[in-house]
Design a protein around this motif. Structure first.
Motif, short mmCIF file in Angstrom:
data_model
loop_
_atom_site.label_atom_id
_atom_site.label_comp_id
_atom_site.label_asym_id
_atom_site.label_seq_id
_atom_site.Cartn_x
_atom_site.Cartn_y
_atom_site.Cartn_z
N ALA A 182 0.87 -1.19 0.00
CA ALA A 182 0.00 0.00 0.00
C ALA A 182 0.90 1.23 0.00
N ALA A 183 0.81 2.02 -1.08
CA ALA A 183 1.63 3.23 -1.19
C ALA A 183 0.90 4.22 -2.09
N GLY B 179 8.33 1.93 -4.12
CA GLY B 179 9.71 1.48 -4.33
C GLY B 179 10.53 1.62 -3.06
N GLU B 180 10.35 2.72 -2.36
CA GLU B 180 11.08 2.93 -1.10
C GLU B 180 10.66 1.90 -0.05
N ALA B 181 9.36 1.64 0.03
CA ALA B 181 8.87 0.65 1.00
C ALA B 181 9.43 -0.73 0.68
N PRO C 72 -2.82 2.08 -4.19
CA PRO C 72 -2.93 3.24 -3.28
C PRO C 72 -3.70 2.86 -2.02
N PRO C 73 -3.33 3.44 -0.88
CA PRO C 73 -4.08 3.12 0.33
C PRO C 73 -5.48 3.72 0.25
N ARG C 74 -6.36 3.21 1.09
CA ARG C 74 -7.75 3.73 1.08
C ARG C 74 -7.83 5.10 1.63
#
Length: 181
Positions: free
Chosen positions: A80-81, A88-90, A179-181
């Motif tokens: 979730a980003a 990519g960072e996560a 994408p997060p909610r």
């Protein structure tokens, strides 16, 4: 031509009457009766459709609960980003933490640009054979899952020292994100 007898005239009249009645039955009453049977068949089909729709309406709550449950389950399969850079960072952080937990010495790590909906990251590390196996096992067990796109292993130290167990490893991985909610 001879004149017809009264009996023959009656037979012809009865024949004409039978013909007229059959013509009326064929032209007028036949379509009316067939219309009734067609409408009865159509009504039966509509009744079956109505009952099927009632069953669907009755199961609507269960279907709605299932539909509300599925996005949560699907989201568990993705990172979730808000955008590809954050994803990519996560992913880079997850791979780096897994490599550190395996005991590897991280030389470099980076988030690599990827296709739409995908996050990509790479690390360069120095580790032993056992640590590499541990790293791959940890990456395999990560949730949400990721795919190791390439793994490059260089054992330069083995050329000069046959007992050396150190490897230079470059690992690139991708994972889907939403994408997060």
């Amino acid at each position: 031509m001879r004149p017809l007898s009264s009996r023959e005239r009656k037979l012809i009249a009865v024949l004409i009457l039978v013909l007229a009645v059959s013509l009326v039955l064929t032209i007028v009453i036949g379509p009316v009766v067939s219309g009734f049977t067609e409408r009865a068949a159509r009504r039966e089909a509509l009744v079956q459709t109505f009952h099927a729709n009632e069953r669907r309406i009755g199961s609507l709550n269960a279907l709605q609960a299932e539909a509300e449950r599925q996005p949560g389950q699907m989201r568990a399969l993705f990172l979730a980003a808000p955008d590809a850079d954050e994803a990519g960072e996560a992913l880079r952080e997850r791979i780096e933490i897994a490599a550190q937990d395996a005991g590897g010495d991280i030389k470099a790590s980076e988030a690599v640009p990827a296709e739409q909906g995908w996050a990509r990251a790479a690390i360069d590390a120095r580790m032993s054979h056992a640590q590499l196996a541990t790293l791959l096992a940890r990456l395999n067990a990560l949730k949400p899952a990721l795919a190791v796109d390439s793994l490059t292993v260089i054992a330069d130290d083995a050329l000069t020292n046959t007992r050396s167990d150190l490897l230079d490893v470059r690992l690139e991985a991708t994972a889907p994100f939403v994408p997060p909610r």
